[in-house]
Design an enzyme around this catalytic site. Structure first.
Site, PDB file in Angstrom:
ATOM      1  CB  ALA A  58      -0.932  -0.159   1.352  1.00 34.38           C
ATOM      2  N   GLY A  59       1.974   1.370   0.590  1.00 34.73           N
ATOM      3  CA  GLY A  59       2.985   2.472   0.554  1.00 34.73           C
ATOM      4  C   GLY A  59       3.067   3.105  -0.743  1.00 34.73           C
ATOM      5  CD  GLU A  94       4.511  -0.333   2.468  1.00 35.36           C
ATOM      6  OE1 GLU A  94       5.915  -0.666   2.347  1.00 35.36           O
ATOM      7  OE2 GLU A  94       3.940  -0.323   1.343  1.00 35.36           O
ATOM      8  CB  CYS A 148       4.742   2.747 -11.654  1.00 36.50           C
ATOM      9  SG  CYS A 148       5.125   4.044 -12.596  1.00 36.50           S
ATOM     10  N   GLY A 201      -1.446   6.435  -2.137  1.00 38.32           N
ATOM     11  CA  GLY A 201      -2.256   7.029  -2.742  1.00 38.32           C
ATOM     12  C   GLY A 201      -3.387   6.102  -3.315  1.00 38.32           C
ATOM     13  CE  LYS A 202      -1.332   2.618  -8.237  1.00 35.85           C
ATOM     14  NZ  LYS A 202       0.007   3.168  -7.667  1.00 35.85           N
ATOM     15  CG  ASP A 229       1.060  -0.225  -6.837  1.00 36.34           C
ATOM     16  OD1 ASP A 229       1.915  -0.572  -7.757  1.00 36.34           O
ATOM     17  OD2 ASP A 229       1.031   1.172  -6.458  1.00 36.34           O
TER      18      ASP A 229
END
EC number: 2.1.1.-
Length: 451
Positions: free
Chosen positions: A266-267, A290, A387, A270-271, A334
């Protein structure tokens, strides 16, 4: 920053505030920093021709950085030659001492004798004398390591683009442009009209709606941190691509219940904040995991406005599949990656990453995705996000997971298109965003349903 291994986008704003630098001076310092980092390879090629018999590797690292700063002022910012040279020489004397000032003065004067366009023509001819090696030429002119240029070209080819060489040129150039700041109005916490009004009061400029995300706003000028909605975590700074992949994970069809959501990595949050707001509206709850305690605190700050719907856990995401099997309806992974999709924001990442990182990260990505699948109940959905457009971090990871036989691939492009304000022109089943096409970071999304 080089000594601390910190990224400029995290360090520079704080340094400017600490020194009371604002307005035009802050804009100048920001462009000088980012431009020099982005175009390092181009400037090194220029400087190599001007230092004569002294290889750049033999120079003191601080002197080399000062020469790069001077070169960007001369070739990238159009600062008058006398000012760029004299200020860089003065800075050299202050930072390093008087010994190298003569050399710095001579080299930068030589750089300034040739205009930017003429330098580009010369560098391109030297890198690709036969006109047959586009990768070599673009790597120098657009300042990317060869391995990244080749990997990005392969990613474009994998996407089936019609003119990969043109797309590659536009993509590399997009990496060297400053991205526009995007805000997210977190649903149920602040309306877009209210956030837009706050932006107008801050900067007396009309903000723009996001091109794709229904919750995105481009504010124009001003410090977003001063907006009341941002201060209370009802809104946040978030790239539109990051918003879209989170929205797609929340919008993918699940079979059965839809009450328990998980953000596995999670870190900085933002998401998680966007997912938490959406979960809150639907009466669901989000577990934000996280592994790093300091990043978990960032998640806590980002999700403060939806703290009643978000639980924060500090731990290794790879353990969650075993500890909480078949618990969740929606899971976002993520995954840690090379960050090659965010080179606009972290230009120095292109110089810090190496092909060797792909092996270590690939193992971690596969382990995290496997844990996410194990933590998802049958009929639930897993969203795998990076990303990075590098195929070793995207399709190959997902395809290895699909071979296990306990998941099926959904059409992520169709889901993302459905939640978008305008058609992003994606071809499924994967969704790959691009800076030069969409104005976002190069986010990749795959959606898998647990069988």
């Amino acid at each position: 920053m080089a000594e601390s291994d910190a990224y400029a986008n995290l360090v520079l704003p704080g340094l400017l505030r600490e020194r009371g630098i604002s307005g035009r001076d802050a804009a100048f310092a920001t462009e000088l920093t980012y431009g020099t980092l982005r175009l390092r390879a181009r400037y090194d090629a220029v400087l190599s021709t001007c230092t004569r018999d002294r290889p750049l590797g033999s120079l003191d690292p601080e002197v080399l950085d000062l020469l790069r700063l001077g070169a960007h002022q001369l070739l990238g910012m159009r600062v008058p030659s006398h000012a760029a040279v004299s200020e860089t020489v003065a800075l050299t004397r202050e930072v390093v001492g008087p010994a190298p000032t003569g050399m710095v003065n001579a080299v930068l004067r030589t750089v300034g004798e040739t205009g930017p366009d003429a330098w580009l023509e010369r560098l391109g001819a030297e890198a690709d004398p036969d006109g047959t090696d586009l990768v070599a030429r673009l790597s120098v002119l657009e300042s990317h390591p060869d391995w990244i240029t080749r990997a990005l070209r392969q990613s474009l080819l994998t996407e089936g683009v019609e003119e990969p060489d043109r797309d590659l040129t536009e993509l590399l150039r997009a990496h060297n442009l400053s991205p526009r700041v995007a805000l997210v109005a977190r649903p149920g916490l602040v309306e877009l009209d209210e956030l837009a009004a706050q932006c107008r009061r801050l900067a007396d400029q009309e903000p723009e709606r996001g091109r794709f995300s229904p919750y995105a706003l481009v504010p124009g000028a001003g410090d977003p941190g001063r907006l009341p909605a941002v201060r209370r975590a009802a809104a946040g700074v978030q790239d539109e691509g990051s918003q879209l992949v989170a929205l797609a994970v929340a919008g993918a069809p699940v079979e059965g219940t839809d009450q328990q959501w998980l953000d596995l990595c999670a870190g900085p949050g933002g998401k998680a904040a966007l997912l938490g707001a959406l979960a809150r509206e639907r009466g669901a709850g989000l577990l934000a995991n996280e592994v790093a305690p300091h990043r978990a605190e960032l998640v806590r700050g980002s999700t403060a406005a939806v703290a009643d719907s978000v639980e924060i856990r500090v731990g290794d995401g790879r353990d969650l599949g075993r500890e909480m099997p078949e618990r969740f309806d929606r899971v976002l992974v993520d995954a840690p990656c090379t960050g090659l999709g965010a080179l606009r924001r972290r230009p120095e990442a292109r110089w810090r990453r190496s092909p060797g990182d792909l092996g270590t990260l690939g193992r971690l990505q596969r382990e995290l995705l496997a844990a996410a699948v194990e933590a998802t109940r049958p009929g639930g959905v897993v969203g795998y996000v990076t990303c990075s457009p590098h195929v070793a971090e995207t399709r190959l990871v997902v395809e290895d997971t699909l071979r296990r036989g306990d998941t099926e691939l959904l059409d992520a492009a169709a889901v993302l298109t459905e939640i978008s304000r305008s058609d992003p022109g994606l071809q499924g089943p994967y969704a790959q965003l691009w800076p030069h096409r969409h104005g976002t970071d190069a986010m990749f999304l795959a959606l898998l349903r647990r069988r």
